[in-house]
Design an enzyme around this catalytic site. Structure first.
Site, PDB file in Angstrom:
ATOM      1  N   ARG A   1      -0.929 -56.615   2.474  1.00 13.49           N
ATOM      2  CA  ARG A   1      -0.384 -55.494   1.687  1.00 13.49           C
ATOM      3  C   ARG A   1       0.654 -54.759   2.527  1.00 13.49           C
ATOM      4  O   ARG A   1       1.695 -54.343   2.042  1.00 13.49           O
ATOM      5  CB  ARG A   1      -1.496 -54.543   1.216  1.00 13.49           C
ATOM      6  CG  ARG A   1      -0.921 -53.263   0.617  1.00 13.49           C
ATOM      7  CD  ARG A   1      -1.891 -52.417  -0.200  1.00 13.49           C
ATOM      8  NE  ARG A   1      -3.250 -52.400   0.263  1.00 13.49           N
ATOM      9  CZ  ARG A   1      -3.702 -51.754   1.345  1.00 13.49           C
ATOM     10  NH1 ARG A   1      -2.859 -51.060   2.099  1.00 13.49           N
ATOM     11  NH2 ARG A   1      -4.975 -51.799   1.677  1.00 13.49           N
TER      12      ARG A   1
ATOM     13  N   TYR B   1      17.531 -47.618 -19.197  1.00 20.66           N
ATOM     14  CA  TYR B   1      16.596 -48.668 -19.607  1.00 20.66           C
ATOM     15  C   TYR B   1      15.305 -47.997 -20.109  1.00 20.66           C
ATOM     16  O   TYR B   1      14.791 -47.060 -19.482  1.00 20.66           O
ATOM     17  CB  TYR B   1      16.312 -49.589 -18.405  1.00 20.66           C
ATOM     18  CG  TYR B   1      15.086 -50.433 -18.586  1.00 20.66           C
ATOM     19  CD1 TYR B   1      15.001 -51.351 -19.633  1.00 20.66           C
ATOM     20  CD2 TYR B   1      13.999 -50.309 -17.734  1.00 20.66           C
ATOM     21  CE1 TYR B   1      13.851 -52.113 -19.821  1.00 20.66           C
ATOM     22  CE2 TYR B   1      12.851 -51.074 -17.902  1.00 20.66           C
ATOM     23  CZ  TYR B   1      12.787 -51.965 -18.957  1.00 20.66           C
ATOM     24  OH  TYR B   1      11.654 -52.711 -19.144  1.00 20.66           O
TER      25      TYR B   1
ATOM     26  N   ASP C   1      20.412 -48.306 -10.259  1.00 19.85           N
ATOM     27  CA  ASP C   1      19.722 -49.506 -10.737  1.00 19.85           C
ATOM     28  C   ASP C   1      20.794 -50.584 -10.906  1.00 19.85           C
ATOM     29  O   ASP C   1      21.619 -50.514 -11.818  1.00 19.85           O
ATOM     30  CB  ASP C   1      19.009 -49.200 -12.061  1.00 19.85           C
ATOM     31  CG  ASP C   1      18.205 -50.394 -12.574  1.00 19.85           C
ATOM     32  OD1 ASP C   1      18.551 -51.539 -12.227  1.00 19.85           O
ATOM     33  OD2 ASP C   1      17.249 -50.174 -13.340  1.00 19.85           O
TER      34      ASP C   1
ATOM     35  N   LYS D   1      15.120 -60.411 -12.908  1.00 21.65           N
ATOM     36  CA  LYS D   1      16.321 -60.748 -13.665  1.00 21.65           C
ATOM     37  C   LYS D   1      17.234 -61.682 -12.851  1.00 21.65           C
ATOM     38  O   LYS D   1      16.821 -62.763 -12.510  1.00 21.65           O
ATOM     39  CB  LYS D   1      17.002 -59.439 -14.096  1.00 21.65           C
ATOM     40  CG  LYS D   1      16.023 -58.434 -14.739  1.00 21.65           C
ATOM     41  CD  LYS D   1      15.461 -58.947 -16.036  1.00 21.65           C
ATOM     42  CE  LYS D   1      14.280 -58.223 -16.637  1.00 21.65           C
ATOM     43  NZ  LYS D   1      13.907 -56.904 -16.269  1.00 21.65           N
TER      44      LYS D   1
HETATM   45  N1  PLP Z   1      15.738 -51.834 -14.689  1.00 24.09           N
HETATM   46  C1  PLP Z   1      16.372 -52.521 -15.654  1.00 24.09           C
HETATM   47  C2  PLP Z   1      17.831 -52.283 -15.901  1.00 24.09           C
HETATM   48  C3  PLP Z   1      15.668 -53.440 -16.434  1.00 24.09           C
HETATM   49  O1  PLP Z   1      16.312 -54.124 -17.400  1.00 24.09           O
HETATM   50  C4  PLP Z   1      14.273 -53.614 -16.203  1.00 24.09           C
HETATM   51  C5  PLP Z   1      13.503 -54.557 -17.015  1.00 24.09           C
HETATM   52  O2  PLP Z   1      13.944 -55.041 -18.036  1.00 24.09           O
HETATM   53  C6  PLP Z   1      13.672 -52.864 -15.195  1.00 24.09           C
HETATM   54  C7  PLP Z   1      14.430 -52.001 -14.456  1.00 24.09           C
HETATM   55  C8  PLP Z   1      12.192 -52.982 -14.941  1.00 24.09           C
HETATM   56  O3  PLP Z   1      11.902 -54.157 -14.286  1.00 24.09           O
HETATM   57  P1  PLP Z   1      10.516 -54.972 -14.435  1.00 24.09           P
HETATM   58  O4  PLP Z   1      10.444 -55.462 -15.850  1.00 24.09           O
HETATM   59  O5  PLP Z   1      10.661 -56.066 -13.414  1.00 24.09           O
HETATM   60  O6  PLP Z   1       9.422 -54.024 -14.121  1.00 24.09           O
END
Ligand code: PLP
Length: 382
Positions: free
Chosen positions: A52, A105, A177, A202
């Site tokens: 961890r 998001y 992000d 992604k």
């Molecule tokens: N940030 C963006 C722009 C996203 O599109 C997503 C998920 O679709 C996330 C954060 C969150 O990521 P996760 O689904 O891996 O928790």
């Protein structure tokens, strides 16, 4: 992209990924272990004590991500939202405030609006393309401006360098992000951001076979604080997941080039289609963020959204008629995906200030043969 030293692809393939000292293995092994033999009580043999806290496969990914984003510290998590949670609970304490995009998001919005508010964190949605509105949203308690660019799913663009100046002027941090762009297309830390967030699920993973998240910061002290909560709360990336993301990172550059060129062709097709009311893509000259995107991105990415003249009904119908584009959530994998944000990825923001239009369709344009993608869309829109 304004940085010295090895190029992006060289870093993505080699940084943190020395051949294994024991066997010479060119690929970092999957260290599937929870614990490590120690020299004696209180002594360490390998520098590792419990997975961890640290694991060599995850450590390789964390170093590679830090190098790819030109940061000083990378941290890998079990999901993008786990990374966001760690970051927000490190930089905000109860009573503190964050400015978030008014088209953030949906999962980020849900985490802040429904979880962190219970912990006393306050937030204000603002259009990040309007610096005056961002300044007006700042409070003495603002600890961060949370930027997403391009945004999910409306492909809004924010000026990272200008936002860094605004945030820093108010004593706040700028978080970006970078999931939609990936570090290949956009380097927020070099533009003044303090922390970069990724859903490695992604483009970084790139093959729709892993859920993961990451933080990279240019601030060593903040990096230590984040590492503390990463270990204390424990939402770490497991070794196999870390290995999958590390493998994805190696081909990110070549994949992104194809995602971008395929997306450009899809955009040209959609822009000319009579059923399409509007195409949302930062590469289009008429996109309000085009000039900023052209300045801060290497290319305009693989995500495309469009609105249909036939409204919600047409949008839902189109999503059900493609066959090369798979109907599904998520994005950034080699395979093309189609979805209806209002009823799928963004249903959590229905009825809020961040609600997305019901006539909107989002595409994650993959790296298949582009003519097959165009034929598929043509059939679905006919
Ligand atoms: N940030 C963006 C722009 C996203 O599109 C997503 C998920 O679709 C996330 C954060 C969150 O990521 P996760 O689904 O891996 O928790």
């Amino acid at each position: 992209m304004g940085t010295d030293g090895p190029g992006f692809e060289t870093l993505a393939i080699h940084a943190g990924q020395e051949p294994d000292p024991l066997t010479g293995s060119v690929v970092v092994p999957i260290y599937a272990t929870s614990t490590y033999k120690q020299d004696g009580v209180g002594g360490l043999r390998s520098g590792y004590e419990y997975s961890r806290s640290a694991n060599p496969t995850r450590a390789a990914l964390e170093s590679a991500l830090a190098a790819a984003e030109h940061g000083v510290r990378g941290l890998a998590f079990a999901s993008g939202l786990a990374a966001e949670d760690c970051l927000l609970r490190t930089i905000c304490k109860p009573g503190d405030h964050v400015v978030i995009p008014d088209d953030a998001y949906g999962g980020t919005f849900r985490l802040i609006a429904r979880v962190l508010t219970q912990w006393g964190v306050e937030y204000t949605p603002a259009p990040l393309g309007d610096l005056g509105a961002v300044r007006a949203a700042l409070r003495p308690t603002t600890r961060a401006v949370w930027c997403e660019t391009p945004t999910n799913p409306l492909l809004g663009v924010a000026d990272i360098a200008a936002l860094a100046e605004v945030a820093h002027g108010a004593g706040a941090r700028l978080v970006v992000d970078n999931t939609f762009a990936s570090p290949y297309l956009q380097q927020p830390l070099a533009l003044g951001a303090d922390v970069v967030v990724h859903s490695t699920t992604k483009y970084l993973g790139g093959h729709s076979d892993v859920v993961g998240g990451a933080l990279v910061t240019s601030d060593a002290e903040l990096g230590d604080e984040l590492a503390f909560l990463q270990n204390a709360a424990g939402a770490v990336a497991g070794p196999f997941d870390a290995w999958l993301v590390l493998r994805g990172l190696k081909t990110l550059g070549v994949r992104m080039d194809r995602h971008c060129s395929n997306a450009q062709r899809v955009v040209e097709f959609l822009a000319d289609h009579p059923a399409v009311a509007q195409v949302l893509y930062p590469g289009l000259p008429e996109h309000p963020g085009h000039a900023v995107a052209a300045r801060q991105m290497r290319a305009f990415g693989g995500m495309v959204s469009f609105r249909l003249r036939g409204g919600e009904e047409a949008a839902v119908k189109t999503c059900g008629l493609t066959s090369v584009f798979t109907l599904g959530e998520s994005l950034g994998g080699v395979e093309s995906l189609i979805e209806h944000p209002a009823r799928m990825t963004h249903s959590s923001v229905a009825g809020s200030a961040l609600e997305v239009p019901a006539d909107l369709v989002r595409l994650s344009v993959g790296i298949e043969t582009v003519d097959d993608l165009l034929a598929d869309l043509s059939g679905a829109l006919a």
